[in-house]
Design an enzyme around this catalytic site. Structure first.
Site: not given
Ligand code: GLN
Length: 542
Positions: A390, A519, A521
């Site tokens: 992410c 994600h 994970e």
């Molecule tokens: N801050 C980033 C976004 O909002 C990534 C979010 C995250 O890593 N879950 O897009």
């Protein structure tokens, strides 16, 4: 089996003793006996979901397939039960009150006076039953957050009490308590647990079982003492749960004391000869025989609270790394690097050379970002296997744009709203959400499809053309830069076709450098490690 049986797991003495893992382990025991098991987490706070809470204080936000931002315990349940859970498997005080108030506004109570009791417990019971129906559970484990005696969870306990009153054979109560060993005494004390059982009695609930957590095994005199003073039916109903090396050992620890049989007897369930434990047993053997050490650096910012380092904020990442390593006969040793450190001392970055791989997990905001970007640069330039999750993917594209494409001011507009090269940007809908302070439950959340470039390493790892993964982010890769990064070697190998969004990037001519907008994970299970983590560890082991 036609009727769902409910196992309520309630905490005593203090939080953080492994109530969630105990609940998950109980579930796994029944799954191993061939039952369809599901689990519910009840969080007593007013927040409607966990999405608005600071991960350092509250731990990771676990996202379900259907996009609910829930408590990290749902992650434990999914990993132990190897099943997907849904929004219906999670509730908070805020969520319960919100729906009662909405129903009241819609005249659903047909002009009656709507009261805290009975309407709140009734709503709680209805939600528990809906989850049981939706998941078609034979056995539903329900964990009530916090500890007995807290004002917050009184109505949840009342709902549980009412369910037992209606169907005594379908509901059991398990009190998970803690037995401290004060250093000046050197002796395990039962009194706090006695008080916890008594407090539960005041709520009209008699625990059927006590799971006695502690540093060591419970001895016979203390087992008897607890059974006597806590009004247990027999001393076998007090289960010892000492600290163990791995959380995945706990089902076996409980089963050695015949906990499954005892619960089944109380719930009038026949265990028969159904046995479903082969997959789990195989995993345990694999885990125990893993020898080779592998060193993984994780660079992020949600690590420290006061003098303590809380890895809870990244629990799914830790578990995904472990699952993958075990499956390859290795034991992962993870080091948490506060990215602030790289900013304070630029030489520190060289220390990354001592690791076999680098992970940059999800994150928000501006602190420590330049440190993370330097770490990613190090991984890219030094062939260090890299997995960006992410924010870790977004920042990998920022790093690439700056240092390979030469767009010096490239950034995510989350950090720099004025950059001329917003390689990570925000769409109109999300921009409105932010400007109107609509933060709760408005990110891109839950499962989205992703089509893979068949020639990519990623596709080979998945061994699939189309995948589905879970998301939680507000910002997106800016398609204006897509061709540019792709041509320069940071290949776009996964896209969501419906919304035309970049989901995966993969660096050419690097042993392993992958960034995912989602994600992965969240979908790793001990019995089914995630292909991308397996790919990372496999490369790192070379
Ligand atoms: N801050 C980033 C976004 O909002 C990534 C979010 C995250 O890593 N879950 O897009």
């Amino acid at each position: 089996m036609q009727k769902t049986k409910f196992i309520f797991v309630i905490g005593g003495v203090l939080s953080g003793v492994g109530k969630g893992v105990t609940a998950a382990s109980i579930g796994r025991i029944f799954k191993n006996y061939g039952f369809n098991v599901s689990a519910i987490k009840i969080d007593p706070y007013i927040n409607v979901d966990a999405g608005t809470m600071n991960p350092v204080e509250h731990g990771e936000v676990f996202v379900t397939e259907d996009g609910d931002e829930t408590d990290q315990d749902l992650g434990n349940y999914e990993r132990f039960l190897d099943t997907n859970l849904f929004s219906t498997n999670y509730m908070t005080t805020g969520r319960v009150y919100l729906s009662v108030i909405e129903k009241e506004r819609n005249m659903a109570y047909k002009g009656r006076c709507v009261q805290v009791v009975p309407h709140i417990p009734m709503e709680i019971i209805a939600r528990i039953k809906t989850a049981a129906e939706k998941t078609k559970a034979d056995v539903m484990v329900v964990e009530i957050g916090g500890t007995v005696g807290e004002y917050e969870n009184i109505l949840f306990l009342d709902a549980a009490r009412m369910m037992k009153l209606d169907n005594p054979d379908d509901v059991v109560f398990v009190l998970v308590s803690y037995l401290p060993i004060p250093s000046h005494l050197g002796e395990m004390k039962t009194k706090p647990t006695q008080h916890a059982a008594r407090t539960l009695n005041n709520c009209g609930i008699q625990p059927d079982f006590i799971v006695a957590r502690g540093q060591f095994e419970l001895d016979q005199p203390r087992r008897e003492k607890l059974a006597f003073f806590c009004w247990m039916q027999s001393k076998e109903d007090v289960i010892s749960a000492p600290d163990v090396e791995s959380i995945y050992d706990i089902p076996a620890v409980l089963e050695k004391q015949k906990f499954g049989h005892l619960l089944a007897k109380r719930l009038k369930i026949k265990l028969n000869k159904r046995n479903n434990s082969a997959e789990w047993d195989k995993f345990i053997i694999k885990m125990k025989s893993a020898k080779k050490k592998i060193k993984i650096a994780v660079a992020g910012k949600y690590f420290a609270t006061g003098n303590y380092t809380l890895s809870d904020s990244y629990i799914s990442v830790i578990q995904a790394v472990k699952h993958a390593a075990w499956s390859l006969g290795a034991e992962a040793e993870m080091t948490w690097i506060d990215s602030d450190d790289f900013e304070k001392d630029s030489k520190k970055i060289q220390e990354l050379a001592n690791f076999d791989a680098l992970i940059v997990p999800g994150g928000f905001g501006t602190r420590g970002i330049e440190g993370i970007i330097s770490a990613i640069r190090f991984a890219r330039e030094n062939n260090l296997p890299y997995l960006g999750l992410c924010y870790g993917m977004q920042l990998a594209t920022v790093e690439f744009a700056r240092n390979v494409l030469g767009l010096k001011d490239a950034h995510t507009i989350e950090v720099n709203t004025k950059t001329k090269n917003p390689i990570i940007h925000i769409n109109q809908l999300q921009a409105q959400n932010v400007s109107k302070n609509r933060y709760g439950g408005t990110m891109r959340l839950g499962a989205y499809d992703c089509a893979l470039d068949e020639n990519s390493k990623t596709a080979k790892l998945y061994n699939m053309k189309k995948i589905s993964e879970r998301h939680r982010h507000r910002y997106e890769f800016n398609n204006a830069y897509r061709e540019m990064i792709d041509k320069a070697g940071l290949k776009v190998v996964g896209i969501n076709k419906e919304k035309d969004l970049v989901e995966i990037v993969e660096l050419k001519n690097h042993p392993f450098f992958v960034g995912t907008q989602f994600h992965p994970e969240l979908k790793s299970r001990p019995t089914h490690p995630h292909p991308l983590f397996v790919g990372l560890i496999k490369t790192a082991l070379k």
